[in-house]
Design an enzyme around this catalytic site. Sequence first.
Site, PDB file in Angstrom:
ATOM      1  N   LYS A   1      13.520   0.192  10.829  1.00 49.51           N
ATOM      2  CA  LYS A   1      12.772   1.026   9.870  1.00 49.51           C
ATOM      3  C   LYS A   1      11.294   1.075  10.257  1.00 49.51           C
ATOM      4  O   LYS A   1      10.685   2.132  10.300  1.00 49.51           O
ATOM      5  CB  LYS A   1      12.932   0.438   8.459  1.00 49.51           C
ATOM      6  CG  LYS A   1      11.955   0.987   7.452  1.00 49.51           C
ATOM      7  CD  LYS A   1      12.163   0.396   6.076  1.00 49.51           C
ATOM      8  CE  LYS A   1      11.375  -0.855   5.779  1.00 49.51           C
ATOM      9  NZ  LYS A   1       9.909  -0.675   5.669  1.00 49.51           N
ATOM     10  N   ASN A   2      10.735  -0.085  10.541  1.00 51.20           N
ATOM     11  CA  ASN A   2       9.287  -0.146  10.772  1.00 51.20           C
ATOM     12  C   ASN A   2       8.862   0.410  12.132  1.00 51.20           C
ATOM     13  O   ASN A   2       7.681   0.646  12.353  1.00 51.20           O
ATOM     14  CB  ASN A   2       8.771  -1.582  10.592  1.00 51.20           C
ATOM     15  CG  ASN A   2       8.728  -1.972   9.120  1.00 51.20           C
ATOM     16  OD1 ASN A   2       8.998  -1.148   8.259  1.00 51.20           O
ATOM     17  ND2 ASN A   2       8.391  -3.222   8.853  1.00 51.20           N
TER      18      ASN A   2
ATOM     19  N   CYS B   1       0.859  -1.879  -4.680  1.00 51.71           N
ATOM     20  CA  CYS B   1       2.162  -2.268  -4.166  1.00 51.71           C
ATOM     21  C   CYS B   1       2.441  -3.658  -4.688  1.00 51.71           C
ATOM     22  O   CYS B   1       1.520  -4.460  -4.839  1.00 51.71           O
ATOM     23  CB  CYS B   1       2.115  -2.261  -2.640  1.00 51.71           C
ATOM     24  SG  CYS B   1       3.499  -3.079  -1.887  1.00 51.71           S
TER      25      CYS B   1
ATOM     26  N   ARG C   1      -3.003  -4.123  -0.636  1.00 53.48           N
ATOM     27  CA  ARG C   1      -2.733  -3.311   0.551  1.00 53.48           C
ATOM     28  C   ARG C   1      -3.690  -2.129   0.724  1.00 53.48           C
ATOM     29  O   ARG C   1      -3.296  -0.953   0.666  1.00 53.48           O
ATOM     30  CB  ARG C   1      -1.278  -2.848   0.555  1.00 53.48           C
ATOM     31  CG  ARG C   1      -0.330  -4.016   0.412  1.00 53.48           C
ATOM     32  CD  ARG C   1       1.102  -3.649   0.597  1.00 53.48           C
ATOM     33  NE  ARG C   1       1.483  -3.598   2.001  1.00 53.48           N
ATOM     34  CZ  ARG C   1       2.715  -3.436   2.414  1.00 53.48           C
ATOM     35  NH1 ARG C   1       3.687  -3.278   1.569  1.00 53.48           N
ATOM     36  NH2 ARG C   1       2.994  -3.425   3.694  1.00 53.48           N
TER      37      ARG C   1
ATOM     38  N   LYS D   1      -9.636  -7.284  11.441  1.00 50.15           N
ATOM     39  CA  LYS D   1      -8.472  -8.057  11.010  1.00 50.15           C
ATOM     40  C   LYS D   1      -7.248  -7.417  11.648  1.00 50.15           C
ATOM     41  O   LYS D   1      -7.238  -6.193  11.842  1.00 50.15           O
ATOM     42  CB  LYS D   1      -8.389  -7.964   9.482  1.00 50.15           C
ATOM     43  CG  LYS D   1      -7.296  -8.720   8.836  1.00 50.15           C
ATOM     44  CD  LYS D   1      -7.405  -8.606   7.322  1.00 50.15           C
ATOM     45  CE  LYS D   1      -6.247  -9.354   6.690  1.00 50.15           C
ATOM     46  NZ  LYS D   1      -6.220  -9.243   5.254  1.00 50.15           N
TER      47      LYS D   1
ATOM     48  N   ASP E   1       7.881 -10.629   6.592  1.00 49.16           N
ATOM     49  CA  ASP E   1       9.043  -9.902   6.078  1.00 49.16           C
ATOM     50  C   ASP E   1      10.319 -10.747   6.067  1.00 49.16           C
ATOM     51  O   ASP E   1      11.364 -10.293   5.602  1.00 49.16           O
ATOM     52  CB  ASP E   1       9.278  -8.618   6.900  1.00 49.16           C
ATOM     53  CG  ASP E   1       8.254  -7.550   6.578  1.00 49.16           C
ATOM     54  OD1 ASP E   1       7.472  -7.728   5.628  1.00 49.16           O
ATOM     55  OD2 ASP E   1       8.222  -6.522   7.293  1.00 49.16           O
TER      56      ASP E   1
ATOM     57  N   ARG F   1      15.628   0.785   0.269  1.00 50.10           N
ATOM     58  CA  ARG F   1      14.498   1.277   1.073  1.00 50.10           C
ATOM     59  C   ARG F   1      14.622   0.825   2.523  1.00 50.10           C
ATOM     60  O   ARG F   1      14.092   1.480   3.420  1.00 50.10           O
ATOM     61  CB  ARG F   1      13.170   0.744   0.516  1.00 50.10           C
ATOM     62  CG  ARG F   1      12.726   1.411  -0.755  1.00 50.10           C
ATOM     63  CD  ARG F   1      11.349   0.933  -1.135  1.00 50.10           C
ATOM     64  NE  ARG F   1      10.464   0.971   0.010  1.00 50.10           N
ATOM     65  CZ  ARG F   1       9.359   0.232   0.156  1.00 50.10           C
ATOM     66  NH1 ARG F   1       9.004  -0.590  -0.802  1.00 50.10           N
ATOM     67  NH2 ARG F   1       8.627   0.334   1.225  1.00 50.10           N
TER      68      ARG F   1
HETATM   69  C1  UD1 Z   1       3.519  -3.550   8.060  1.00 53.75           C
HETATM   70  C2  UD1 Z   1       5.002  -3.489   7.760  1.00 53.75           C
HETATM   71  C3  UD1 Z   1       5.373  -4.503   6.694  1.00 53.75           C
HETATM   72  C4  UD1 Z   1       4.901  -5.890   7.100  1.00 53.75           C
HETATM   73  C5  UD1 Z   1       3.421  -5.872   7.489  1.00 53.75           C
HETATM   74  C6  UD1 Z   1       2.963  -7.196   8.071  1.00 53.75           C
HETATM   75  C7  UD1 Z   1       5.612  -1.203   8.190  1.00 53.75           C
HETATM   76  C8  UD1 Z   1       6.003   0.125   7.629  1.00 53.75           C
HETATM   77  N1  UD1 Z   1       5.331  -2.155   7.305  1.00 53.75           N
HETATM   78  O1  UD1 Z   1       2.843  -3.197   6.865  1.00 53.75           O
HETATM   79  O2  UD1 Z   1       6.801  -4.492   6.537  1.00 53.75           O
HETATM   80  O3  UD1 Z   1       5.083  -6.771   6.028  1.00 53.75           O
HETATM   81  O4  UD1 Z   1       3.174  -4.867   8.479  1.00 53.75           O
HETATM   82  O5  UD1 Z   1       3.716  -7.537   9.165  1.00 53.75           O
HETATM   83  O6  UD1 Z   1       5.595  -1.385   9.387  1.00 53.75           O
HETATM   84  N2  UD1 Z   1      -5.071  -4.825   5.321  1.00 53.75           N
HETATM   85  C9  UD1 Z   1      -6.376  -4.575   4.939  1.00 53.75           C
HETATM   86  N3  UD1 Z   1      -6.898  -3.330   5.178  1.00 53.75           N
HETATM   87  C10 UD1 Z   1      -6.176  -2.333   5.770  1.00 53.75           C
HETATM   88  C11 UD1 Z   1      -4.860  -2.613   6.171  1.00 53.75           C
HETATM   89  C12 UD1 Z   1      -4.323  -3.869   5.937  1.00 53.75           C
HETATM   90  O7  UD1 Z   1      -7.040  -5.447   4.393  1.00 53.75           O
HETATM   91  O8  UD1 Z   1      -6.713  -1.237   5.967  1.00 53.75           O
HETATM   92  C13 UD1 Z   1      -4.490  -6.161   5.076  1.00 53.75           C
HETATM   93  C14 UD1 Z   1      -3.263  -6.106   4.174  1.00 53.75           C
HETATM   94  O9  UD1 Z   1      -3.627  -6.122   2.803  1.00 53.75           O
HETATM   95  C15 UD1 Z   1      -2.520  -7.346   4.593  1.00 53.75           C
HETATM   96  C16 UD1 Z   1      -2.827  -7.455   6.081  1.00 53.75           C
HETATM   97  O10 UD1 Z   1      -3.994  -6.661   6.300  1.00 53.75           O
HETATM   98  O11 UD1 Z   1      -3.052  -8.476   3.939  1.00 53.75           O
HETATM   99  C17 UD1 Z   1      -1.728  -6.973   6.991  1.00 53.75           C
HETATM  100  O12 UD1 Z   1      -1.324  -5.688   6.609  1.00 53.75           O
HETATM  101  P1  UD1 Z   1      -0.736  -4.656   7.671  1.00 53.75           P
HETATM  102  O13 UD1 Z   1      -0.446  -5.365   8.931  1.00 53.75           O
HETATM  103  O14 UD1 Z   1      -1.639  -3.478   7.725  1.00 53.75           O
HETATM  104  O15 UD1 Z   1       0.642  -4.239   6.985  1.00 53.75           O
HETATM  105  P2  UD1 Z   1       1.292  -2.820   6.908  1.00 53.75           P
HETATM  106  O16 UD1 Z   1       1.015  -2.038   8.140  1.00 53.75           O
HETATM  107  O17 UD1 Z   1       0.998  -2.212   5.597  1.00 53.75           O
END
Ligand code: UD1
Length: 417
Positions: free
Chosen positions: A22-23, A116, A121, A161, A305, A397
């Site tokens: 999915k991801n 979420c 997020r 980050k 996950d 999902r």
């Molecule tokens: C993706 C995955 C999700 C997984 C996550 C971490 C998909 C569709 N989803 O989610 O299943 O749990 O990676 O492996 O691939 N953050 C910020 N600012 C931003 C973006 C992120 O602060 O602009 C923070 C988030 O709140 C979180 C951390 O960074 O604490 C990691 O998030 P991120 O790696 O971006 O997760 P997703 O891409 O949303």
Amino acid sequence: MQKLEVFGANKLKGQINISGSKNASLPILAATLLTDKKVFLNNLPKVKDIETMINLLQSLGSKTKFEKKKLIIDNSNQEKKFASYSLVKTMRAGILVLGPLLAKFGSAKVSLPGGCAIGTRPVDLHLKALSKLGVKYKIIQGYVHATAPKGLIGSKIRFSKISVGATENLIIAASLAKGNTILSNCAIEPEIKDLVNFLNKAGCNLKWVAKRSIKIIGVKKINEITYPIMFDRIEAGTYLVAAAATEGNLKIKNVVPSIIQTEIDTLKKIGAKIDTKKDQIHIIGNKKIKSMNIKTAPYPGFPTDLQAQIMVLLCKGNKRSLIQEDIFENRFMHVAELNRMGAQISTHGNKAIIEGNVNFASAELMATDLRASVSLILAALTAKGKSVINRIYHLDRGYENIEKKLKKVGAKIKRIN
Ligand code: UD1
């Protein structure tokens, strides 16, 4: 609303074929917006999030059709650049259309994903990095209004980050930018490598120059491409845990074991017996489960996950275990439900202390998010009697045919309308 009934506790035995990821599918689907040539995708999982992303593409003007299991996407007349709240709110990955729309049209209006269950997020990292490619944006009434007056222009960007989504959005956008981009402190999840392979096969020019740095030489156009999506490593990990928790004996097929070496090593330490072949993992669960301390981390660390699922297993450990959740701030919602089944877990900020030697008792349960839902199924599979899991739309999902796959290996599980 649909529910699942699960009757434990029998040992799972047999073979499970893992679906496409999915991801990995979500960013690749978003990246198809870059091209006006046809894209043929194989091995997409049939899950709700993929349906939502396809609906989002259609709302932007993409034509899509399935031919057997292959999705054909035709973006030759795709010209809308507005992604509505109704489509982005249920699935955070909707924000991934922002990068390709900006690269293609120089402007876009995309809904913010909103809250979420597992944390706030935000998308600040996506927006900050895009602004380094020349994007100006304003947030008005929940929408990102973004323009790139001179088009996207390559740049050097270091993420403050590690973020999976921000890395993907930028990789996609920079692929059509003018000049070169270097992204550093990138996420290097296998799904990101799959996206990069997809783009390179379609004629883009991306190259990893260090462990977390990638160089992207912008190209002008992207070719027609047929691409098979990689396997779902979280689904594979979930069934590995299911085998370990039920003292089962499962062959997990259609996988690349080296991609989930961290998970395999963790399960071995906990006591499972595991053998790997080229595209298969054979796991035999052990009655004795060893306690362990686990921290979630970006790849190649232990995946957030899979945190809820491994917690179920650690409840059966011989001693106390500890899980530290280092990715999301609120990802312990399964704890209350697991405790209702007899677990003894206490949380302290981002740490969960898990007492061992628990025999789960069946119960009526409420699913709260995708991975939390599946952890309840795992616990129910080990509990004698009938458990009922409500709100399983979360599960749909991200898990393709979960009841069918589990039934095939001996689980007693039924969907009730
Ligand atoms: C993706 C995955 C999700 C997984 C996550 C971490 C998909 C569709 N989803 O989610 O299943 O749990 O990676 O492996 O691939 N953050 C910020 N600012 C931003 C973006 C992120 O602060 O602009 C923070 C988030 O709140 C979180 C951390 O960074 O604490 C990691 O998030 P991120 O790696 O971006 O997760 P997703 O891409 O949303």
